[in-house]
Structures are given as C-alpha cells and as structure tokens.
Motif scaffolding. Structure first.
Motif, PDB file in Angstrom:
ATOM      1  N   GLU A 294      50.416 -15.530  25.603  1.00 42.51           N
ATOM      2  CA  GLU A 294      50.486 -14.654  24.882  1.00 42.51           C
ATOM      3  C   GLU A 294      49.930 -13.673  24.402  1.00 42.51           C
ATOM      4  O   GLU A 294      49.905 -12.492  24.368  1.00 42.51           O
ATOM      5  N   SER A 295      48.023 -14.050  24.356  1.00 44.95           N
ATOM      6  CA  SER A 295      47.359 -12.564  25.187  1.00 44.95           C
ATOM      7  C   SER A 295      45.860 -13.036  25.022  1.00 44.95           C
ATOM      8  O   SER A 295      46.120 -14.383  25.175  1.00 44.95           O
ATOM      9  N   ILE A 296      45.691 -12.030  25.052  1.00 41.96           N
ATOM     10  CA  ILE A 296      44.560 -12.610  25.848  1.00 41.96           C
ATOM     11  C   ILE A 296      43.396 -11.600  24.934  1.00 41.96           C
ATOM     12  O   ILE A 296      43.794  -9.936  25.285  1.00 41.96           O
ATOM     13  N   VAL A 297      42.408 -12.010  24.487  1.00 38.78           N
ATOM     14  CA  VAL A 297      41.338 -11.435  23.118  1.00 38.78           C
ATOM     15  C   VAL A 297      40.057 -11.486  23.877  1.00 38.78           C
ATOM     16  O   VAL A 297      39.299 -12.290  24.746  1.00 38.78           O
ATOM     17  N   VAL A 298      39.549 -10.606  24.310  1.00 38.51           N
ATOM     18  CA  VAL A 298      37.879  -9.819  24.152  1.00 38.51           C
ATOM     19  C   VAL A 298      37.187  -9.276  23.434  1.00 38.51           C
ATOM     20  O   VAL A 298      37.824  -8.080  22.926  1.00 38.51           O
ATOM     21  N   GLY A 299      36.332  -9.601  23.325  1.00 40.47           N
ATOM     22  CA  GLY A 299      35.305  -9.490  22.870  1.00 40.47           C
ATOM     23  C   GLY A 299      33.713  -8.716  22.899  1.00 40.47           C
ATOM     24  O   GLY A 299      33.248  -8.858  24.758  1.00 40.47           O
ATOM     25  N   MET A 300      32.966  -7.256  23.076  1.00 36.75           N
ATOM     26  CA  MET A 300      32.057  -6.898  23.391  1.00 36.75           C
ATOM     27  C   MET A 300      31.225  -5.870  23.135  1.00 36.75           C
ATOM     28  O   MET A 300      30.983  -6.206  21.644  1.00 36.75           O
ATOM     29  N   THR A 301      30.077  -5.832  23.777  1.00 36.33           N
ATOM     30  CA  THR A 301      28.787  -5.691  23.075  1.00 36.33           C
ATOM     31  C   THR A 301      28.689  -4.744  21.766  1.00 36.33           C
ATOM     32  O   THR A 301      27.675  -5.045  20.827  1.00 36.33           O
ATOM     33  N   ASN A 302      29.956  -3.896  22.215  1.00 36.85           N
ATOM     34  CA  ASN A 302      29.789  -2.869  21.419  1.00 36.85           C
ATOM     35  C   ASN A 302      30.340  -2.810  20.155  1.00 36.85           C
ATOM     36  O   ASN A 302      30.897  -1.792  19.178  1.00 36.85           O
ATOM     37  N   GLY A 303      30.398  -3.823  20.260  1.00 38.66           N
ATOM     38  CA  GLY A 303      31.760  -4.792  18.971  1.00 38.66           C
ATOM     39  C   GLY A 303      33.050  -4.087  19.058  1.00 38.66           C
ATOM     40  O   GLY A 303      34.149  -4.109  17.583  1.00 38.66           O
ATOM     41  N   VAL A 304      33.561  -4.190  19.884  1.00 39.38           N
ATOM     42  CA  VAL A 304      35.030  -3.385  20.435  1.00 39.38           C
ATOM     43  C   VAL A 304      35.520  -4.714  20.527  1.00 39.38           C
ATOM     44  O   VAL A 304      35.715  -5.207  21.367  1.00 39.38           O
ATOM     45  N   LEU A 305      36.787  -5.431  19.533  1.00 39.25           N
ATOM     46  CA  LEU A 305      37.564  -6.286  19.957  1.00 39.25           C
ATOM     47  C   LEU A 305      38.504  -5.699  20.987  1.00 39.25           C
ATOM     48  O   LEU A 305      39.562  -4.756  19.902  1.00 39.25           O
ATOM     49  N   SER A 306      39.185  -6.291  21.650  1.00 37.67           N
ATOM     50  CA  SER A 306      40.429  -5.446  23.013  1.00 37.67           C
ATOM     51  C   SER A 306      41.517  -7.188  22.880  1.00 37.67           C
ATOM     52  O   SER A 306      41.332  -7.661  23.371  1.00 37.67           O
ATOM     53  N   ILE A 307      42.779  -6.715  22.448  1.00 40.59           N
ATOM     54  CA  ILE A 307      43.670  -7.234  22.086  1.00 40.59           C
ATOM     55  C   ILE A 307      45.114  -7.059  23.751  1.00 40.59           C
ATOM     56  O   ILE A 307      45.834  -6.288  22.961  1.00 40.59           O
ATOM     57  N   LYS A 308      45.472  -8.063  24.753  1.00 36.92           N
ATOM     58  CA  LYS A 308      46.242  -7.371  24.974  1.00 36.92           C
ATOM     59  C   LYS A 308      47.861  -8.840  25.349  1.00 36.92           C
ATOM     60  O   LYS A 308      47.144  -9.673  25.176  1.00 36.92           O
ATOM     61  N   HIS A 309      48.772  -8.294  24.489  1.00 36.10           N
ATOM     62  CA  HIS A 309      49.974  -9.442  24.363  1.00 36.10           C
ATOM     63  C   HIS A 309      50.297  -8.934  26.005  1.00 36.10           C
ATOM     64  O   HIS A 309      50.930  -8.211  26.106  1.00 36.10           O
ATOM     65  N   ARG A 310      50.744 -10.146  25.818  1.00 35.39           N
ATOM     66  CA  ARG A 310      51.638 -10.226  27.144  1.00 35.39           C
ATOM     67  C   ARG A 310      53.833  -9.568  26.365  1.00 35.39           C
ATOM     68  O   ARG A 310      54.288  -9.822  25.389  1.00 35.39           O
TER      69      ARG A 310
END
Lengths: 809, 521
Positions: free
Chosen positions: B302-318
């Motif tokens: 349902e969603s893809i959550v990715v955490g990055m080194t710059n502290g940004v959390l990116s959430i993609k919802h279907r």
C-alpha cells in the motif's frame, strides 16, 4: 506500344514493333497479331469504307491492308519511302495520306504530306506511284496532322505554325503564333485535333495550353480561345466522335475531359501511372484508350472508370536493380514503374504484378528527384525480399531506405516488415542474402567503407521479428565494391578495391585476404557444385582471376575486359560478358578449366547491363556440346537499349515450330469456353454417329488466352446450356487428379514460351481430344504429324479413369 | 487508376523504458509525501496490526506514524544516545529498540516509559528483534556479540561471540522460535540455533554485511553488503544461489513485496531497484534525492517508505482505484452505441443479393490538401497538429515534391512565429534534424530581407540561433568523448570496433545552419 486505334467496341489495334497487335477490349487479352512489316510500324488506321479492314504503315515504305478479324494480309502497297504516319478520311475514298520525307532533301529533316491514290488491282503487292503532295514541311509526329469536318480540310502543325488546307478551294492558310518575348519556344504546337461536326480546330502547346481555333477559313479574322490546365506540354488531343467532349493528356498522367461549349467544366481521371502519349476513342464513343510512355494501354469506360489495363514489360528510365529471378514464381524481377518492382513472367511474356516499393504519391513533374529502387534481392526460398531505394537531391545528402518485405501466403504478395532509414551513409553498392536456408542474413556493402550484416531478430513479445544490424565490417577504410556468398553460405567474399577479403559469416572472422595488384575488383563470384572451391573475380584493369580457396592462391588469370560475371545457380557454369569496341562478347566457362565451353562474339551492340540465369522447369536433354550449358537454365540479359534478350537452342526452336503447327491444326476449330467443356464431348458423340457437321457452326471470335474456367464465367449465361447440365462437368473439371495434373504440366513444357499463353487454355482440349480419339480407328491413319504421334504415345500411358467418368455423366 | 497514397509517417523507435506490467504496477503510486526527521533515518518497521502504523527510528527518537498521517501518532524519546532498530512485536503491542549507549529498551506501544531495560552489551546495539514465540529478544551489538534475552525476567539467556566485527544486521525466523541469523562487518552471515551453543551455518558474503532478509518460506536468505546483493539457499546448507550487482554504491537495505514475487534493494547510490525473484532481473527502478538507509513496504504494497541520510522520510501511497476511475470519467461523451451499429448488424436473408460497398479511404486533412496540391494549407494543417513527427513528415513530403520553399514563403508575422516556434522546439531532435535543418535554411533565405521588422520574429530567430549554437557545442563535446573512447577501445581490443558517426553528421548539419545565421543576422 506507340500508336493504337479502336476498330470497334470489341477490338483494339496497337502498333508494336514490326507487327500490329490485336487486343480484346473486354478481357484485355492479346488475340493475335498482324505480321508482315519488315520495319517499325508507325501507324494504324481503320479503312473508312470497310470497317473490317485496317491500313497500317511502316518505316519499310509499305502500306498494308489487313483483315484484322482473321489476321489476313489483303494487300500491300509499296510507296518507296519510309512512312511516318498515315491519315484517311471517308470523303477521300481510295486515297490515303501519308507523311514521307521530302525527296529532294537528302538530309530527310523535312517531311511532306502526300496523298496516295491506291491502285485498284487484284494483285497482292501493288506499287502505288501516284503520289501528289498536299502540304510541305509538316511534322512527322502522328498527332500533328488531323482531318477536319467531313474531310473538307486538313490541319497540320509544326513549330509555331498551324496550316489548314481546304481541299475544295485547294488553298491553304497559315496561322502563326508569336514566339513570345519571354516564353520562347514554349508556345510551340505539339498536337492538333479537329472537331468532327463543326469548324473548330483544337491545338495543344508545349506550355500546356490548348487553343480552340474558329473562323479560320480566311487569313485575317480568325479567333481562338485558350484553355489551360496542363502544366507540362500537351502530348495528345482527341475529340469524341460526336464532338461533345475533348480529351487531352500530357506528362501529368491525368486524362482531362473538357466539355465542348462549356469549357470551364472539366473532369479528370488522375494517376494513370505514366505520361499519356496517345488517346484513341472507339467509334461509338463508349470507350477511350490511352497509351502511356511505360509500355501500357489503359482502356477507360467513358471517362469514369478504368476497365482494363494492357501492360507489357515496363520500360522504365533504366534498370538499376539486377535482373533477379523470384524463387517462388520464377518471374523476372526488375525496375518497373517509378518506385515499383515489376514481376514479369518469362514463360507467359506477361507482367504478373507491380510491387510498390517506395509507397509514395508519384508526382509527375520534370526536374524532380524521385525515389528509385536501386537494389533488390530475394533470399533462397523467396520468403524475404530486400530493396534499397535512394533519392539524390541536388546539393543535399543522399536519402537511402532499406526495406525488407516478408512473403504473405494469404495475400500471395510481399508485405513490408522493416524499414531502415539511412542504413549506410553513402550509396549501397551490393546487397545479397545468404543462400543457406537455415539463416536469413542480408549483407549490404556501401561506399561509406563498411559492409553491414542484417539479421532477423526474434522477439517473443511481438508477433513477427524485425531486422536489425548484426555486424559492421570494414577493411583499412577501403571502399567495398562487391560481395558474394559461397553456395552453402559459409563464406562471404567482399572486394575492397584491390583486395578480396574472405569472412566467415558465423563468427565474423576475417579468414583471409586475396589480392591481385592491377585494378580494383569489379565483380566477385563463387563457383558452384564441384567448383565451389574456386572464387572468381574481375578487375577494372582487364583481368579475370580465379582463386583456389583451399590453397588461398591464384589458380589462373586471363587478361579480359569482363563487364559482367554471372554464375548459373544450377550448374558449374559461369557466363562472362566482355565489351569490346562497341559490341559485347559472351564466354561461358567452368572455373575448373579456363577453356570456354561456349563463346559468342559480337553478341549485341553496346554493353550488356545485367544478366541472369533463369532455371528451367524441366531439364533439356541436349547432347550438342555447344548448347549443353543451356540445359538447366536459360540466360537472359538486358542491353543498353533496354532490350531483353535470351538464348535458345536449336531443339527448342524445332519444338516451337512443331507446336505452332499443331496449334494451327487446333485453330481450325474456334476455341470457346463453351467448346472447351462441351465441344469435345459433343464432338465425340457426333463422331460416333458419323455425322461430319461441325458442332460449332458459327465462328465466334473470342480470345483464347486464359484458363477455360475463367472464360466460362465470363461467357454470357444465355449462350450456355442449362446450369444443371454444366454443373457436374464443371465441378469435375476442377477436380483434376494428381496424375493428370502432372500430365498437363508436362504437356505445357513441351511448348515454347511464345505459345505459352495459348497452351494454358489449349492443354485441356487437346488432351481431351486425343484421349477420346485414341480408341477410334480413324486416327490410326498415317496422316499423323510427328508431334501428334508423340502425344498419342504419351497419352496412352496416362490414367483416363477421371475422363471416362466425365464422359459418362 | 491507383488511389492517392497518403503521406507516410515514419514510426520512430520508442525511446526510454518499455512498458511492462511491472512498470505499470510500480508507477501506480502517488507523488511522495516527505517528512523531515531530526537525523538520518536508520530503520523503518511496519506494525503487523491493522492500521499498519510504522515506527521510524531517527536520531535519538522513534516516531510512530499512522498510515496517512503526516504528524507522528506517538513518539519515544527516552534514549540517551542515537536509537537504532525500532521493531514491533508480531502482535503489535510491544516495541524494542537498541541504542548507541548499549542499553536495549522495550516499550509498550501505548505507553511512554520503557517497560524493560536490558543491560549487558558493552557497545552500541544496532540490531534488535523479537523471536517468533514473542517471549525473547535478539540483539546484536558493536561489541561483536549477539544475545538472547528473556522478556518476563529481563535476563540474558545466551550470548554468542563468534563474529569478529560489528554486528549490524540480523533477523529471527518467523517459523522457528530458536533460529536467528546475524550479519556482521566481518563479511560473514551466521545462522544460530538457541538450543545449540555454536552457530549452525556460516556464509561468506565477502563484503561487510549491511542487511539480511529471510524469504517467507525461509528457504532462501538474501544478504546485502558492499555493492552486492546475494541470495543463499539455506536448505542446501548455505549455498550461494545468485549474486546481483546492480548498484554502484553500498546496498543498505532490503525488502520484499507483499506477494514475495519482487525483491527490493535500496542503496547509498539513491536508487531502489526491484528484482523479479524468479530470474533476478531488475524490473523497475526508483530514484530518490539522497542516499537511502532504510526501506519498508506496507502490507499489500500500500505504501513504500524510504528513509534517507539527510533525515528525509519519503512515503509513497498507492493510487486507490476510485481515483483511476475519476480520470476515466473525464473522457468526452461518445455517441451512443446505437449510432455505430445502425444497420450493421442486419443479417442478410437467404435470397438477398449482397452488394458490397466500396471501401471509403479516409485521408487526413493534410493529405486531402496535398492531394489538391494546396501546399501552404497542408503545411498549416500539419503545424496545427500536436505530433511533431506528422509535421516533419509533411515537410519532408513537401521537400520531396520540391515545393517546401513555396509553402514556407508568404507568411505573416503570426504564421511565421508559429513556424519558428515549431523549429525551436524540434530542430535539435536528432530524429527531425535532417528535415528541419533544410526548412530552417529556407526560412532564413526567404525572410532575410525582413529581419528587423518584427520584434517577435527577431526574438525567436535569436533564440533559434542560441539553440543551434548550444547544440553544436554539445555535439563537439560528444565527438571529443567519442574520440577518447575510440582510443580506449583501440588499445583495449584487438579487433576494431566501428562506432557510428551519426552525431558527426548531425553536427555538420547544424554547423551549416550556424553559418547561415552568421550570414544573416
């Protein structure tokens, strides 16, 4: 096919070379030809006093009168000068008007129109010496002279002048146009046609204008109106018999249909294929026919619909593709109409079809660079056709397209599969398919220093694969000139100027290089069969070399200016054409022995452009040493003048003669489709009753060319017997058993290609007749010709069960 | 009489990736929601319970987000140092997390204070997990040990000291409560059985192991480390199955799509690659703005959550299916079906004589005008067309007919600027350059006399000139690169490679145009 005329609604006569061909207008079939002239036939006109006769004139200085229905020469009038055109009029009975060179001018640049009073005598050949000059200084072009209303006057044009001669007053008027300050000679007359009912002359001009002249029986107060549609010169003009319409045609290949009196109304029949050179109208005005510059006649039903096309071997601007034999249809393939390939059946002397390669609207305009098909190649099985088209613009780069066509079994034609734009950066010099049946690989060589191999890539997600480049090869930045595959496809030889490189197509390894210092390689050819270890090459510096590929060394070479080298695919033989002092010589040899098998000096004038070995359907059993090389295939070649020539053997000619005799015998009974199915049946019955009356009392002249069944379908229903009677026989005639099909084929092969078109229809009846006659005693008589005897012997051996069942029904 | 042959529109090969079911599936996500965390996001874990909240470990805190909220539902801040590896228990009630201060804390998801604190490690704990019976906790630490703890007593059960470097990843078996796997910077993966005192299986990854993943069937193990993703067959005693090298930096995180058919790997090179687990080919690729440290997929993707080194959390919802329908509903109303079948479905009766209608050939508007030789109108119609390949094909056809100059001439300011706009948009497209360069030259030829009369046209001409010059510079750079590559190939390969020279021609063409610009402006 320069000049044609209608004789009635049913027949069309056309001057073709040294004979006059008679065609049927409804079926477009060739009926027969009128042979007798010894030089080019220049004109054909109907005899105005007898509509079953026709006059023809020729450059051999004779006018001949024919019965065109039966193809009989009635009379020959010897004029003594080469004749350029002929005109007749109903009012001037017994007089023909011909254009001949002026006698006192040796240069024969000037021509005059003379009236020839045809002497009435019973002889076959009469000398007509009673000539009287009518007009001096006329154009030899047949369209430049025309008879006016009821033959009262005659109009002739030349240059910027129109001359009208009134027979009653014995006076001529000249009308000249101003040359025009800027337009120059564009104003010149090109053709003339007179209205059949009114005093009106239509003239066509080089700038595309048509002028209608009236009131021209005095010098001063003549008038003319101008019609302008054509943008090129008006080639031909023709009034319909009632004078209601005027037809004109030119290079645009559009037939323009002007309504007389309402000149602003016009109809068009566009895209007729090639420039219109002549228009003829049938006497009742229902049919028009246009002859075109590409050896074609189109028959048109009162300007709305093309009803038939009579097409010979298209004589295009030139042949850029080699002569190729289509492996499937065994047809000769070469350039046809612009942007097309024509498939031409050598056996039937008939064009099978045109394949549109360029697929673009053809614009008829002078000075326009058109796409031309420059290369074509078939793969070994005939499943693929590769074509290269190019267009060279002035001052711009070359446009090249490589197209690959797949054979579609459903539609029986080629369908475009892949188009590669700009496959090479420069002109493509050679294109060959790999002859091995497993891989379909195409190799192209180009002046951009590379050769490329193209492979059919399989793609599981798409239905059919497409072609893509597999390998790009080069050798020291030299320009590849030619390439050749070995017979099994395991070696590829590419000639890079002075060096021959031999590659292995499986791994694209350069196996070896062969070089022969003087001259660049012009042609390369692998030996076949037992000579497959040899590679033949010709160079520009008069060398013919033969390398042995096993030792990689030169086997032999001979100084010879070979312009063309062609290998027979079915034997070891090679044909080499040499051009020497304006004529060509032919040498046929085997690579294994440098002594020629056959040589012919001064084969033809000019250089031989292309040549091809066409495989025969059946091997000849000639034991003569001179002609043995023709046993498996026949050599066709095309000369600079675009004449297609071939070799034939003596035995073939004998056979040809025999079969034509036999055909004469058959011709004594007219062959109709009705007869084909029914006649033999009835005839046999009648014979049994010993009634000698001919079942077909009436001689109906129908063309004999096509297949019996097709014609049966064309015959009007009211002349056929009841359908229930015909049906069973018709169906059974379609169900030919396997053995008899073979038999027919064998029979057809007996005949030469000239009679082939007749034989198709003929094969059946003859077979039927002899089969039926064989048991009857009459035919044991020694009056049999040799050919018939042979046939009878053959017939005896075949299975007749199907035939007897047919007869029982 | 042949019919009019319409202008051939060449089919150009489609550039870019092919459309496969995978691209359709993985492209069917909305634009990402971005949330800024306090530090690099090291771990993301989805709750197995229904709302599927997820715990994000970043810096010294763990945030729990709801599936659609952009604000944290809950926050755990009782860490003295950087927190690591916040993990839910399989009932979603408890959460465990390691910390740089070597203490492992167990939280109730609804509470704030740690329920249990496990002390014993001597260095930071990067790996924590619950065993499948829910009563034990696995931890792995930088002191090279991994330990099992009992939750009720908060006592240490066993300790394994077999790794010779930091333990940075580990996972427990979901089928067997005693089995767990750890990966370490000593390049090895070790499978432990709590009933045995030593590791039962050792695999050499040959790079520091960053992440391990067990297949739901637990027959296959995936490990990542360095640039490699390796798949091991556990049932065959840890035999390597496949080694994937699709990233160009260290692969930091692994994930599995909900049906187990696709494997995801995230890397410091800012890409997430999706593999087909039957043939291990990359089927799709996501790009992110920064190096990726952690990745998680919600159940049912349902969603893809990715955490990055710059502290940004990116959430993609279907994208939900309703939204799709909304797009479809925007299409224009078509005439009713009845209109089309009118009379078509009539079945001929037995005695009916069938007269086939002549097939009407439909010609495009520009073709109709070309048929009538209305060349300027045909060009106008083609310019109105949105597809540049059609416009270019018509221009080519006009050029073939020798009337392109006539068609281009005699235009007013508005018409000319429309034409120039088209040229500016397409002249540098390599598919169209050969034709458009000719057209540009003709336009310059025709209109050089009126240059300077209209400011609009002048501005466009200047733009066109700049464009052409820039393109020539590009081409020159490319040629230089080609030359360098040529020398490289020549030295490294025994056989000659032939490099196509299309760009050469392109640049020559453009040079010509520049020369004409220089002449006229």
């Amino acid at each position: 096919m320069s000049n044609c005329c209608f004789t009635s609604c049913w027949f069309l006569l056309c001057a073709a070379g040294e004979s006059v061909n008679v065609y049927s207008t409804s079926t477009e079939e060739f009926v027969h030809d009128l042979q007798g002239h010894t030089d080019l036939v220049t004109g054909v006109v109907l005899n105005p006093s007898n509509h079953l006769q026709v006059y023809s004139c020729s450059a051999d200085g004779t006018v001949r009168l024919w019965d065109f229905m039966d193809g009989i020469l009635i009379k020959t009038f010897i004029i003594g000068y080469p004749i350029y055109s002929i005109y007749v009029s109903e009012k001037h009975g017994g007089v023909v008007f011909v254009v001949v060179p002026m006698a006192n001018y040796k240069s024969s640049e000037l021509f005059q129109l003379v009236a020839v009073h045809l002497p009435r005598s019973g002889d076959q050949e009469v000398e007509a010496r009673e000539l009287s000059a009518v007009l001096c200084d006329v154009s030899p072009h047949p369209g430049a002279v025309s008879f006016g209303r009821e033959g009262e006057y005659i109009a002739a044009t030349k240059g910027l002048q129109l001359e009208v001669f009134f027979f009653k007053k014995q006076k001529s008027y000249r009308f000249s146009l101003k040359s025009g300050m800027k337009k120059g000679v564009k104003n010149a007359f090109t053709c003339v046609s007179c209205h059949p009912k009114e005093d009106c002359i239509a003239t066509g001009h080089a700038d595309g204008k048509i002028r209608l002249w009236r009131n021209f029986n005095q010098k001063k107060e003549y008038t003319y109106t101008t019609l302008h549609w054509h943008h090129g010169a008006v080639n031909t003009l023709c009034f319909t018999p009632e004078g209601t319409n005027l037809l004109s045609g030119g290079i645009e290949s559009v037939l323009v249909h002007w309504h007389y009196t309402q000149e602003n109304q016009k109809d068009f029949l566009p895209r007729l294929g090639a420039a219109i050179t002549h228009i003829a109208v049938s006497p009742d005005g229902s049919l028009f026919c246009t002859s075109h510059s590409d050896n074609k006649i189109t028959i048109i039903q009162s300007c709305v619909k093309v009803s038939a096309i009579i097409q010979g071997l298209v004589k295009g601007d030139g042949v850029w593709t080699d002569l190729i034999i289509d492996p499937r249809s065994k047809a000769l393939v070469l350039n046809g109409k612009p942007g097309h390939l024509q498939f031409y059946s050598l056996h039937r002397d008939k064009q099978l079809y045109n394949l549109d390669i360029v697929q673009q609207e053809y614009i008829n305009e002078e000075g326009l660079d058109q796409f031309e098909v420059v290369k074509a190649a078939f793969d070994a099985r005939g499943d693929w056709l590769a074509t290269v088209e190019e267009r060279r613009k002035k001052g711009a780069e070359l446009e090249i397209n490589l197209k690959l066509w797949a054979y579609d079994k459903l539609t029986q034609s080629f369908v475009l599969n892949t188009t590669v734009t700009a496959p090479h950066e420069d002109r493509i010099t050679g294109m060959f398919f790999s002859p091995s049946p497993e891989t379909t690989m195409l190799v192209t060589t180009s002046l951009d220093d590379h050769f490329k191999a193209w492979l059919l890539a399989d793609h599981s997600d798409t239905k059919e694969g497409f072609w893509s480049c597999d390998f790009v090869g080069g050798y020291h930045l030299l320009k590849p000139g030619c390439c050749s595959y070995s017979a099994d496809g395991s070696l590829l030889a590419v000639g890079f100027q002075e060096v021959v490189t031999v590659w292995s197509p499986a791994s694209w390894e350069l196996l070896t290089t062969l070089s022969q210092p003087p001259g660049a390689i012009r042609d390369l050819c692998f030996g076949r069969l037992s000579c497959s270890k040899y590679l033949l090459g010709t160079s520009t510096k008069n060398q013919l070399c033969c390398w042995n590929l096993l030792t990689c060394s030169l086997e032999w070479s001979t100084p010879m200016d070979v312009s063309l080298l062609q290998a027979d695919p079915l034997s070891e033989n090679m044909a080499a054409f040499c051009s020497q002092s304006g004529s060509s010589d032919l040498f046929v040899f085997k690579p294994s022995e440098p002594r020629p098998l056959y040589s012919q000096k001064a084969l033809c004038t000019g250089k031989v452009q292309h040549a091809v070995f066409a495989p025969r359907d059946q091997m000849l059993e000639s034991c003569e040493e001179r002609t043995q090389w023709l046993n498996r295939s026949q050599l066709y070649f095309i000369t600079q003048d675009m004449d297609l020539l071939t070799f034939s053997t003596k035995t073939e000619e004998d056979r040809l003669l025999a079969s034509s005799k036999q055909l004469m015998v058959d011709d004594s009974v007219a062959v109709t489709p009705f007869y084909l199915l029914l006649g033999k049946h009835r005839r046999q019955q009648l014979e049994k009753q010993e009634a000698l009356t001919n079942p077909m009392a009436e001689r109906t002249q129908l063309p004999q060319g096509s297949i019996a069944i097709k014609e049966l379908l064309h015959t009007p229903a009211h002349v056929l017997p009841s359908a229930s009677f015909l049906c069973a026989m018709f169906v059974r005639s379609l169900l030919v058993s396997r053995s008899s099909a073979r038999e027919e084929k064998a029979e057809e092969e007996m005949e030469s290609e000239k009679e082939e078109e007749d034989s198709e229809g003929e094969a059946d009846p003859r077979l039927g007749e002899s089969a039926a006659w064989a048991p009857s005693e009459e035919f044991g008589a020694p009056a049999l010709t040799k050919a018939q005897e042979r046939e009878l012997r053959k017939v005896k051996t075949f299975d007749h069960s199907w035939l007897s069942s047919l007869l029982d029904s | 009489m042949a019919s009019f042959k319409p202008t051939k529109i060449p089919i150009y090969p489609k550039l870019g990736e092919k459309v496969t079911p995978d691209t359709l599936y993985w492209k069917n996500y909305k634009a990402p929601v971005q949330i800024k965390e306090f530090g690099a996001v090291t771990s993301i874990d989805f709750s197995p319970l229904a709302p599927h909240n997820y715990a994000v470990t970043a810096s010294t805190r763990i945030h729990i987000y709801g599936p659609f909220s952009q604000e944290p539902v809950k926050t755990f801040t009782r860490f003295k140092d950087t927190a690591y590896s916040g993990k839910f228990r399989s009932d979603g009630q408890l959460l465990v997390a390691g910390c740089e201060d070597s203490v492992v804390r167990l939280f109730d998801v609804s509470g704030k204070v740690a329920l249990r604190v496990f002390k014993g490690h001597t260095k930071g704990v990067h790996v924590t997990d619950f065993t499948s019976d829910c009563y034990h906790i696995l931890t792995g630490s930088d002191d090279y040990t991994c330990r099992l703890w009992d939750i009720p007593n908060s006592t240490e059960l066993t300790s394994y000291k077999e790794h010779t470097d930091y333990i940075r990843c580990g996972t427990t078996s979901k089928l067997n409560r005693d089995i767990f796997i750890t990966g370490s910077y000593d390049h090895t993966l070790r499978v432990f059985d709590a009933r045995v005192e030593k590791s039962v299986m050792t695999m050499d990854h040959s790079q520091p192991v960053e992440s391990v993943l067990l297949y739901p069937s637990e027959g296959l193990l995936v490990s990542s480390g360095g640039r490699y993703v390796k798949v091991w067959d556990l049932l065959k005693g840890g035999q390597p199955l496949v080694s994937l090298k699709n990233h160009h930096k260290t692969v930091t995180c692994l994930g599995l799509s909900s049906n187990g058919q696709r494997l995801l790997s995230a890397s410091l090179d800012r890409h997430v690659k999706i593999y087909n687990t039957t043939n291990y080919k990359v089927v799709h690729n996501f790009d992110y703005a920064a190096s990726i440290l952690s990745l998680a997929l919600a159940p049912d993707d349902e969603s893809i959550v990715v955490g990055m080194t710059n502290g940004v959390l990116s959430i993609k919802h279907r994208k939900s299916p309703e939204e799709k329908q909304e797009v479809a509903g925007k299409q224009r109303v078509r005439p009713v079906y009845r209109v089309f079948v009118k009379g078509r479905n009539y079945v001929p009766k037995k005695d009916d004589f069938f007269v086939s209608k002549p097939v009407k050939s439909h010609l495009a508007k520009y073709d109709k005008q070309l048929k009538r030789f209305n060349i300027s109108k045909a060009l106008d119609t083609a310019l109105e067309n949105r597809k540049p390949d059609i416009t270019v094909a018509v221009m080519k056809e006009l050029d073939r007919r020798g009337t392109l100059k006539n068609a281009l001439a005699g235009r007013d300011e508005q018409n000319l600027s429309q034409l120039l706009n088209f040229l500016i948009g397409n002249v540098v497209d390599p598919r169209f350059t050969p034709v458009l360069v000719t057209a540009t030259e003709m336009i310059l030829d025709i209109y050089q006399a009126v240059v300077g009369q209209s400011s609009v046209v002048d501005r466009q001409l200047v733009r066109l000139q700049e464009l052409v010059e820039r393109e020539i510079d590009y081409q020159q750079d490319l040629l230089e690169v080609l030359g360098m590559l040529d020398t490289l190939f020549a030295t490294s390969l025994p056989r000659k490679e032939v490099i196509l020279k299309t760009s050469c021609i392109l640049s020559i063409n453009l040079h010509l145009v520049r020369n004409s610009f220089i002449l006229y402006l």
